[in-house]
Design a protein around this motif. Structure first.
Motif, mmCIF file in Angstrom:
data_model
loop_
_atom_site.group_PDB
_atom_site.id
_atom_site.type_symbol
_atom_site.label_atom_id
_atom_site.label_comp_id
_atom_site.label_asym_id
_atom_site.label_seq_id
_atom_site.Cartn_x
_atom_site.Cartn_y
_atom_site.Cartn_z
ATOM 1 N N LEU A 174 0.844 -1.194 0.000
ATOM 2 C CA LEU A 174 0.000 0.000 0.000
ATOM 3 C C LEU A 174 0.875 1.238 0.000
ATOM 4 C CD1 LEU A 174 -2.965 0.885 0.116
ATOM 5 C CD2 LEU A 174 -2.761 0.995 2.600
ATOM 6 N N HIS A 175 0.568 2.177 -0.899
ATOM 7 C CA HIS A 175 1.317 3.428 -0.965
ATOM 8 C C HIS A 175 0.328 4.576 -0.815
ATOM 9 C CE1 HIS A 175 4.041 6.582 -2.253
ATOM 10 N NE2 HIS A 175 5.023 5.706 -2.249
ATOM 11 N N PRO A 176 0.619 5.566 0.043
ATOM 12 C CA PRO A 176 -0.362 6.615 0.321
ATOM 13 C C PRO A 176 -0.522 7.652 -0.775
ATOM 14 C CG PRO A 176 1.670 7.070 1.513
ATOM 15 C CD PRO A 176 1.841 5.711 0.863
ATOM 16 N N ALA A 177 0.398 7.743 -1.726
ATOM 17 C CA ALA A 177 0.369 8.823 -2.706
ATOM 18 C C ALA A 177 -0.896 8.766 -3.559
ATOM 19 C CB ALA A 177 1.606 8.767 -3.588
ATOM 20 N N SER A 178 -1.518 9.917 -3.733
ATOM 21 C CA SER A 178 -2.729 10.053 -4.536
ATOM 22 C C SER A 178 -2.609 11.332 -5.352
ATOM 23 C CB SER A 178 -3.961 10.126 -3.620
ATOM 24 O OG SER A 178 -5.027 10.791 -4.248
ATOM 25 N N ALA A 179 -2.825 11.217 -6.665
ATOM 26 C CA ALA A 179 -2.721 12.400 -7.512
ATOM 27 C C ALA A 179 -3.769 13.445 -7.126
ATOM 28 C CB ALA A 179 -2.873 12.004 -8.978
ATOM 29 N N THR A 180 -4.979 12.993 -6.783
ATOM 30 C CA THR A 180 -6.030 13.936 -6.398
ATOM 31 C C THR A 180 -5.644 14.701 -5.145
ATOM 32 O OG1 THR A 180 -7.715 12.498 -7.376
ATOM 33 C CG2 THR A 180 -8.461 14.147 -5.779
ATOM 34 N N GLU A 181 -5.170 13.990 -4.126
ATOM 35 C CA GLU A 181 -4.755 14.639 -2.886
ATOM 36 C C GLU A 181 -3.519 15.509 -3.121
ATOM 37 O OE1 GLU A 181 -4.075 15.834 1.084
ATOM 38 O OE2 GLU A 181 -5.860 15.276 -0.071
ATOM 39 N N LEU A 182 -2.625 15.050 -3.969
ATOM 40 C CA LEU A 182 -1.425 15.826 -4.248
ATOM 41 C C LEU A 182 -1.787 17.145 -4.923
ATOM 42 C CD1 LEU A 182 1.604 16.181 -4.366
ATOM 43 C CD2 LEU A 182 1.651 14.709 -6.392
ATOM 44 N N ARG A 183 -2.696 17.123 -5.882
ATOM 45 C CA ARG A 183 -3.111 18.366 -6.537
ATOM 46 C C ARG A 183 -3.777 19.310 -5.544
ATOM 47 N NH1 ARG A 183 -4.379 14.659 -10.729
ATOM 48 N NH2 ARG A 183 -6.572 14.591 -10.092
ATOM 49 N N ARG A 184 -4.554 18.747 -4.618
ATOM 50 C CA ARG A 184 -5.187 19.597 -3.607
ATOM 51 C C ARG A 184 -4.133 20.279 -2.748
ATOM 52 N NH1 ARG A 184 -5.970 20.354 1.310
ATOM 53 N NH2 ARG A 184 -4.712 18.547 1.916
ATOM 54 N N ARG A 185 -3.123 19.515 -2.327
ATOM 55 C CA ARG A 185 -2.056 20.084 -1.510
ATOM 56 C C ARG A 185 -1.318 21.190 -2.254
ATOM 57 N NH1 ARG A 185 0.957 14.949 1.523
ATOM 58 N NH2 ARG A 185 -0.912 14.048 2.477
ATOM 59 N N LEU A 186 -1.044 20.947 -3.513
ATOM 60 C CA LEU A 186 -0.313 21.940 -4.296
ATOM 61 C C LEU A 186 -1.128 23.212 -4.473
ATOM 62 C CD1 LEU A 186 1.241 19.585 -7.002
ATOM 63 C CD2 LEU A 186 2.417 20.628 -5.061
ATOM 64 N N ARG A 187 -2.442 23.060 -4.721
ATOM 65 C CA ARG A 187 -3.296 24.246 -4.866
ATOM 66 C C ARG A 187 -3.363 25.041 -3.573
ATOM 67 N NH1 ARG A 187 -6.658 20.608 -7.798
ATOM 68 N NH2 ARG A 187 -7.936 20.298 -5.929
ATOM 69 N N ALA A 188 -3.348 24.307 -2.446
ATOM 70 C CA ALA A 188 -3.451 24.962 -1.136
ATOM 71 C C ALA A 188 -2.108 25.473 -0.626
ATOM 72 C CB ALA A 188 -4.056 23.983 -0.127
ATOM 73 N N GLY A 189 -1.052 25.203 -1.370
ATOM 74 C CA GLY A 189 0.266 25.636 -0.925
ATOM 75 C C GLY A 189 0.815 24.815 0.218
ATOM 76 N N GLU A 190 0.307 23.584 0.377
ATOM 77 C CA GLU A 190 0.766 22.704 1.452
ATOM 78 C C GLU A 190 1.964 21.873 0.983
ATOM 79 O OE1 GLU A 190 -2.526 20.300 2.599
ATOM 80 O OE2 GLU A 190 -3.830 22.002 3.063
#
Length: 206
Positions: A174-190
């Motif tokens: 199992l790997h936690p990386a998710s493109a959807t979550e990653l894009r959200r983080r990038l948009r939020a500046g996280e």
């Protein structure tokens, strides 16, 4: 004849999960992995990054990584990036006897009946299906299950014995990386949490 292993997708952006799948497939099958970014993915909303940007990020992510390459053929072709068209092009290039395999995640594989001319894919290539815990292949759609019957291989070496039509299950941690979550983080500046290589993070940040 060496197996051609192809990893198609949107890669918006390429992240640690994508690289983990590619490394596992490369090591298990002893084959080079060609990443094929889709120029116009027909099964999802338009990507946030352009096709050229996504291809550039892939090249940055795999720089110096043994056994990886980027194939830009879908960027050079007009219209939707149908996998069947890509595989027909590759089959024409490599000949009728060359073993070709398409690497795909279990979730995407379950949706195969929604792909353009999906039944023809089995005549063009094998499928290597990356399966994570909790994302198994026990409940395939009925038509897909019927199409898969008798195709599953117990060992990856079987992929080299014929040109197409086989299925191999590649079990993944199992790997936690998710493109959807990653894009959200990038948009939020996280922070991206280590899901991007330094080179890709620098490309996105500039």
């Amino acid at each position: 004849m060496a197996l051609a292993l192809l990893y198609g997708g949107t890669f918006d952006p390429v992240h640690a999960g994508h690289l983990a799948v590619a490394r596992a497939a490369r090591d298990a099958l002893g084959a080079r992995v060609a990443f094929l970014p889709a120029a116009d993915p027909p099964h999802r909303a338009a990507p946030g990054a352009s096709a050229e940007q996504r291809a550039c990020m892939l090249e940055l992510a795999i720089a110096g990584e043994a056994g990886f390459a980027v194939d830009r053929r879908e960027l050079r072709r007009a219209g939707p990036s149908w996998t069947v068209d890509t595989l027909r092009e590759l089959r024409h290039e490599r000949g009728p006897d060359a073993p070709i395999a398409w690497l795909v995640g279990a979730d995407a594989f379950r949706g195969l009946p929604d792909w353009h001319q999906w039944r023809a894919l089995f005549d063009l290539a094998h499928f290597v299906v990356a399966v994570r815990p909790g994302h198994g292949l026990d409940a395939l759609p009925a038509d897909l299950g019927e199409a898969c019957a008798g195709r599953w291989l117990a060992h990856p070496a079987g992929l080299a014995d014929r040109a197409a039509g086989g299925l191999f299950r590649l079990d993944m941690p199992l790997h936690p990386a998710s493109a959807t979550e990653l894009r959200r983080r990038l948009r939020a500046g996280e922070p991206h949490g280590g899901w991007l290589t330094d080179a890709v993070a620098g490309f996105i940040g500039r």
